[in-house]
Design a protein around this motif. Structure first.
Motif, mmCIF file in Angstrom:
data_model
loop_
_atom_site.group_PDB
_atom_site.id
_atom_site.type_symbol
_atom_site.label_atom_id
_atom_site.label_comp_id
_atom_site.label_asym_id
_atom_site.label_seq_id
_atom_site.Cartn_x
_atom_site.Cartn_y
_atom_site.Cartn_z
ATOM 1 N N TYR A 98 10.689 52.184 -33.995
ATOM 2 C CA TYR A 98 11.826 53.098 -34.045
ATOM 3 C C TYR A 98 12.908 52.662 -33.042
ATOM 4 N N THR A 99 12.471 52.293 -31.843
ATOM 5 C CA THR A 99 13.406 51.886 -30.789
ATOM 6 C C THR A 99 14.133 50.596 -31.163
ATOM 7 N N GLU A 100 13.388 49.633 -31.703
ATOM 8 C CA GLU A 100 14.010 48.364 -32.112
ATOM 9 C C GLU A 100 15.092 48.625 -33.146
ATOM 10 N N LYS A 101 14.814 49.511 -34.075
ATOM 11 C CA LYS A 101 15.761 49.826 -35.135
ATOM 12 C C LYS A 101 16.975 50.570 -34.585
ATOM 13 N N LYS A 102 16.680 51.597 -33.786
ATOM 14 C CA LYS A 102 17.749 52.461 -33.300
ATOM 15 C C LYS A 102 18.739 51.695 -32.426
ATOM 16 N N TYR A 103 18.219 50.845 -31.532
ATOM 17 C CA TYR A 103 19.111 50.158 -30.598
ATOM 18 C C TYR A 103 19.393 48.711 -31.010
ATOM 19 N N LYS A 104 18.893 48.321 -32.195
ATOM 20 C CA LYS A 104 19.088 46.952 -32.697
ATOM 21 C C LYS A 104 18.683 45.913 -31.657
ATOM 22 N N VAL A 105 17.456 46.030 -31.158
ATOM 23 C CA VAL A 105 16.943 45.070 -30.177
ATOM 24 C C VAL A 105 15.613 44.516 -30.680
ATOM 25 N N MET A 107 11.831 43.617 -29.252
ATOM 26 C CA MET A 107 10.972 43.895 -28.109
ATOM 27 C C MET A 107 10.658 42.643 -27.295
ATOM 28 N N ARG A 108 10.275 41.571 -27.997
ATOM 29 C CA ARG A 108 9.812 40.388 -27.276
ATOM 30 C C ARG A 108 10.976 39.525 -26.784
ATOM 31 N N LYS A 109 12.201 39.924 -27.159
ATOM 32 C CA LYS A 109 13.350 39.108 -26.749
ATOM 33 C C LYS A 109 14.109 39.784 -25.620
ATOM 34 N N MET A 110 13.564 40.828 -25.011
ATOM 35 C CA MET A 110 14.295 41.468 -23.918
ATOM 36 C C MET A 110 13.358 41.813 -22.771
ATOM 37 N N ASP A 111 13.946 42.202 -21.669
ATOM 38 C CA ASP A 111 13.189 42.562 -20.484
ATOM 39 C C ASP A 111 12.233 43.719 -20.802
ATOM 40 N N ARG A 112 10.986 43.566 -20.398
ATOM 41 C CA ARG A 112 9.971 44.556 -20.775
ATOM 42 C C ARG A 112 10.305 45.952 -20.233
ATOM 43 N N GLU A 113 10.684 45.995 -18.959
ATOM 44 C CA GLU A 113 10.990 47.294 -18.356
ATOM 45 C C GLU A 113 12.169 47.961 -19.060
ATOM 46 N N LYS A 114 13.172 47.167 -19.397
ATOM 47 C CA LYS A 114 14.350 47.732 -20.085
ATOM 48 C C LYS A 114 13.960 48.264 -21.455
ATOM 49 N N PHE A 115 13.082 47.522 -22.125
ATOM 50 C CA PHE A 115 12.639 47.969 -23.445
ATOM 51 C C PHE A 115 11.886 49.296 -23.334
ATOM 52 N N LEU A 116 11.037 49.388 -22.320
ATOM 53 C CA LEU A 116 10.270 50.627 -22.143
ATOM 54 C C LEU A 116 11.213 51.808 -21.873
ATOM 55 N N ASP A 117 12.276 51.548 -21.110
ATOM 56 C CA ASP A 117 13.261 52.609 -20.848
ATOM 57 C C ASP A 117 13.902 53.087 -22.148
ATOM 58 N N LEU A 118 14.252 52.126 -23.004
ATOM 59 C CA LEU A 118 14.853 52.490 -24.285
ATOM 60 C C LEU A 118 13.894 53.337 -25.115
ATOM 61 N N CYS A 119 12.622 52.938 -25.103
ATOM 62 C CA CYS A 119 11.619 53.709 -25.858
ATOM 63 C C CYS A 119 11.594 55.150 -25.361
ATOM 64 N N ARG A 120 11.581 55.296 -24.048
ATOM 65 C CA ARG A 120 11.517 56.630 -23.457
ATOM 66 C C ARG A 120 12.721 57.476 -23.862
#
Ligand SMILES: [Zn+2]
Ligand SMILES: [Zn+2]
Length: 789
Positions: A98-105, A107-120
């Protein structure tokens, strides 16, 4: 008490006011409060934490939670001290997707912590919307203390219980052929696989028997795995091939020899009856490789790409490799034919991708050795309805490997392990401390390797299967390891309500995990609801476009109408049809109920019996007793289908249609003091009983009428009514004659044209009809009702 209710009709706006009233009460006055010092028996509900998956929330899911609330309200009114917790399930793959779709990112191509923030952030939005909806459908759960499965507190319990299992030797690391979804990029457990029949081609290929140079035809749905073939099997009974046992075949294109081995897994009727065994086409291959000790060829990597073992076909997506291999076979005259077939294919439950089986290193939690004990325990769980217990037994019988729990994903609970850089030994923290660990970014909470004493570590970067979290909800809600007094009062919990489709996952894993940790069953009861399907009985899905959004419907018709529809639509455990039209008709029933309440509110309140009652009053109390009995049957089984339908039938078709009409005269006529009191008492007896019986299903309208007419205290603090002491049941034998007589009179009036007006007689007009002898005791009321001469 107040005089006549002013609001003319029941409308959903009233629900909002009632909700505000419930929400604004102080905690100590909370009518839904759970207390560990209560004298009442505990009733702890292991509520499923809903997954915020985005709108529309499935109407079936909303109905599911509405019914779980009925369960809680019923238990309270049956005299239990009810704990009805609510959490939000926030771990796992769907959040990432859902997060990858919503923010067009990616997961494996970005900073892990930043990705987790987006998920939250994505989850927070979905969650607040979801909580609003849950409140609006009248859930009486503990919103003030709601929890999240991705909180530090929850995740630390997952980790701490894992560490306990580790210490007891119940966790191990193994490299095994495992189910793998190339799309999700992770190992998946058997429980997350669904099977679907998918059209595919069965490819017939020419092999050559090495010893005789004879042609041997082999059919396979996986020609792309030709290069990973390590043996060919034939059924030992298959007479066509007995002479080939122990001989060899040459694999086309790849020109390698493998042995022909008799094995019972070869089905003579499939293809040519000869089967190639590759690492790995399916679970049969895995079994045969293990049994025959064949050497595994790793055919596919974690991205679903062919490995170097594929030679000229390496570094290709599987379907590309397939096309090329088939082309080449064809060019060399090695392709006999292709046949269209439907093939039962294992798919990833989340992404619907066909799963591959590849050797991977994963952590496993032991489950196989627990199966016999779990079967015994399963016998002790009471299932509502009983028929769904078989799903659990079937699953227990089918488990063939331990539970792989490591996942190569990000948004989940981290596996709390650090590896020694010197000797690679896994080191784990003490499980006793209630702390949340993130090894991929944190230093270990210890100094030295337990094996070699080195102080350099690398943190594990994998996370747990989300069922590792959700399987400990009974421990989390009862404050395991946190508050011993609370835990020992409330665990084991009373009941697990859940949907049918997650018996093999959530129900099973909870049984396993809680038993491993506490040595006890997590709950003694399992309440299983069916699916919400569309009007034609078909499963709702976004792709079919038949998903119904419950919110506009709840907004228009109100939560009570929605809840009443949900209860009355289908028997517990069966699938139920969702249609707006049926919800609208539930609203009509509530309007009827409101009108009756409004009518009764104009009379005095008389709750004590004035003495010997009139026959008509005794008769309706006999019918009321039957209703109470019927409802209790349903409530004892937490099957709301029974009370909802019984209440509607009684209220609408007997109480309102016949009884009220029969006693209206006495109700209005205060001069006949005793007849008046007998009628007023009975009217209120019926109405107050109806409200109490209906309160678990329709909490709003019953609260409003109850507090307007009968008591300032909430109806939700009352008990399910007991049978009246006076037994008038014998009178219910007249019910048929009474209703038939009334209908007959009504019809007669309709058919009779008045000489004065030239129109059919109105219901008030006099008519000459004799009351039959059987109904002699009701004669006066019947005469008054119909104006009989
Ligand atoms: Zn997948
Ligand atoms: Zn070491």
């Amino acid at each position: 008490m107040e005089s006549k209710i002013e609001v003319k009709s029941w409308n959903p706006a009233l629900e909002k006011e009632i909700l505000r009233k419930w929400e604004s009460t102080a905690e100590e006055e909370d009518i839904y409060k759970f207390s560990i010092i209560s004298q009442k028996p505990a009733f702890v509900i292991d509520t499923p934490p809903p997954y915020p998956s985005g709108r529309p929330w499935h109407i079936g899911a909303a109905a599911h939670y509405a019914q779980i609330d009925m369960l809680a309200r019923t238990a309270r009114m049956l005299g239990y001290n009810v704990m009805f917790p609510i959490g939000i399930d926030r771990n796992g793959l769907p959040v990432e997707i859902y997060t990858e779709k919503k923010y067009k990112v990616r997961m494996r191509k970005m900073d892990r912590e930043k990705f987790l923030d987006l998920c939250r952030t994505a989850l927070d939005d979905l969650e607040s919307e979801m909580i609003l909806i849950m409140k609006s459908i009248g859930l009486s759960c503990n919103f003030k203390g709601y929890y999240r499965t991705d909180s530090d507190e929850f995740r630390s319990l997952t980790q701490s219980t894992f560490i306990d299992l580790w210490k007891r030797g119940l966790v191990y690391l193994a490299t095994r052929p495992n189910n793998y979804c190339p799309d999700c990029g992770t190992t998946i457990a058997d429980a997350e696989i669904i099977y679907e029949d998918i059209p595919t081609k069965l490819v017939y290929m020419n092999f050559k028997v090495k010893e005789t140079s004879d042609k041997l035809i082999i059919a396979s749905t996986r020609p792309e795995l030709l290069f990973a073939c390590q043996s060919v099997i034939v059924n030992p009974e298959d007479e066509r091939y007995i002479k080939l046992h122990g001989k060899h075949v040459e694999i086309p294109i790849f020109n390698r020899d493998v042995e022909i081995i008799p094995h019972h897994l070869a089905k003579p009727e499939f293809g040519s009856g000869v089967v190639m065994v590759c690492s790995y086409g399916d679970q049969n291959d895995v079994q045969i490789f293990r049994e025959l000790g064949l050497k595994e060829i790793v055919a596919i990597n974690e991205n679903g790409i062919t490995t170097a073992a594929a030679g000229p076909y390496s570094n290709l997506r599987l379907n590309q490799a397939r096309t090329k291999i088939i082309e080449n076979l064809n060019r060399h005259g090695l392709l006999e034919k292709e046949e269209d077939i439907m093939h039962r294919t294992p798919l990833c439950e989340r992404s619907k991708t066909p799963i591959e089986i590849i050797p991977l290193q994963d952590y496993y939690v032991k489950q196989l050795e627990y199966i016999p004990q779990l079967k015994e325990l399963a016998e002790k769980i009471k299932f509502y309805p009983q028929m769904h217990k078989q799903i659990l037994f079937n699953w227990l019988d089918s488990i063939s490997i331990d539970w792989p729990v490591s996942r190569r994903r990000f948004y989940g609970t981290e596996i709390p392990i650090w590896y020694c850089n010197n000797c690679q030994t896994p080191n784990l923290p003490e499980g006793t401390v209630y702390k949340y660990y993130r090894p991929w970014k944190e230093k270990p909470p210890f100094e030295k390797c337990i094996k070699c004493g080195s102080n350099e570590f690398t943190g594990e970067d994998r996370i747990f299967d989300t069922w590792m979290d959700s399987s400990i909800t009974p421990l989390f809600i009862t404050k395991y390891k946190k508050d011993h007094k609370f835990y020992s009062y409330s665990y084991p919990t009373k009941i697990r309500p859940q949907a049918k489709d997650i018996i093999r996952t959530w129900l099973y894993y909870t049984m396993l995990r809680c038993f491993q940790i506490t040595g006890q069953l997590a709950w003694s009861n399992a309440w299983i609801m069916g699916y919400g399907v569309d009007e034609k009985g078909e499963k709702m899905s976004k792709s079919k476009g038949n998903v119904i959004d419950p919110f506009p419907i709840i907004h228009q018709y109100g939560a009570d109408a929605f809840r009443f529809w949900s209860a009355s639509e289908g028997n517990l455990g069966h699938d139920f049809r969702c249609s707006e039209h049926r919800i609208a008709s539930s609203k009509n029933f509530l309007s009827k109920l409101w009108n009756i309440g409004r009518f009764l509110s104009s009379f005095d309140i008389l709750l004590e019996s004035p003495g010997q009652l009139f026959a008509t009053d005794k008769w309706i109390i006999a019918e009321l007793s039957k209703l109470i009995e019927e409802c209790k049957k349903g409530y004892d089984d937490f099957n709301f289908f029974i009370p909802s339908n019984a209440i509607r039938e009684f209220t609408w078709n007997l109480f309102a249609a016949h009884y009220i009409e029969m006693v209206k005269g006495r109700a209005y006529n205060k001069e006949d003091e005793f007849g008046h009191k007998s009628a007023i008492f009975t009217l209120h007896k019926c109405m107050s009983t109806i409200l109490l019986l209906l309160a678990p299903i329709c909490p709003f309208i019953t609260e409003e009428l109850w507090t307007k007419i009968y008591s300032v205290k909430s109806i939700h603090l009352q008990q399910i009514p007991q049978l009246p002491q006076e037994n008038y049941l014998e009178l219910s034998k007249h019910t048929g004659s009474i209703t038939e007589f009334n209908s007959m009179v009504w019809n007669k009036k309709k058919e009779t044209i008045s000489k004065e007006t030239g129109k059919p007689l109105s219901l008030k007009d006099p008519i000459e009809i004799a009351v039959p002898a059987e109904l002699e005791q009701f004669k006066k009321d019947l005469q008054a009702m119909h104006n009989l001469k």
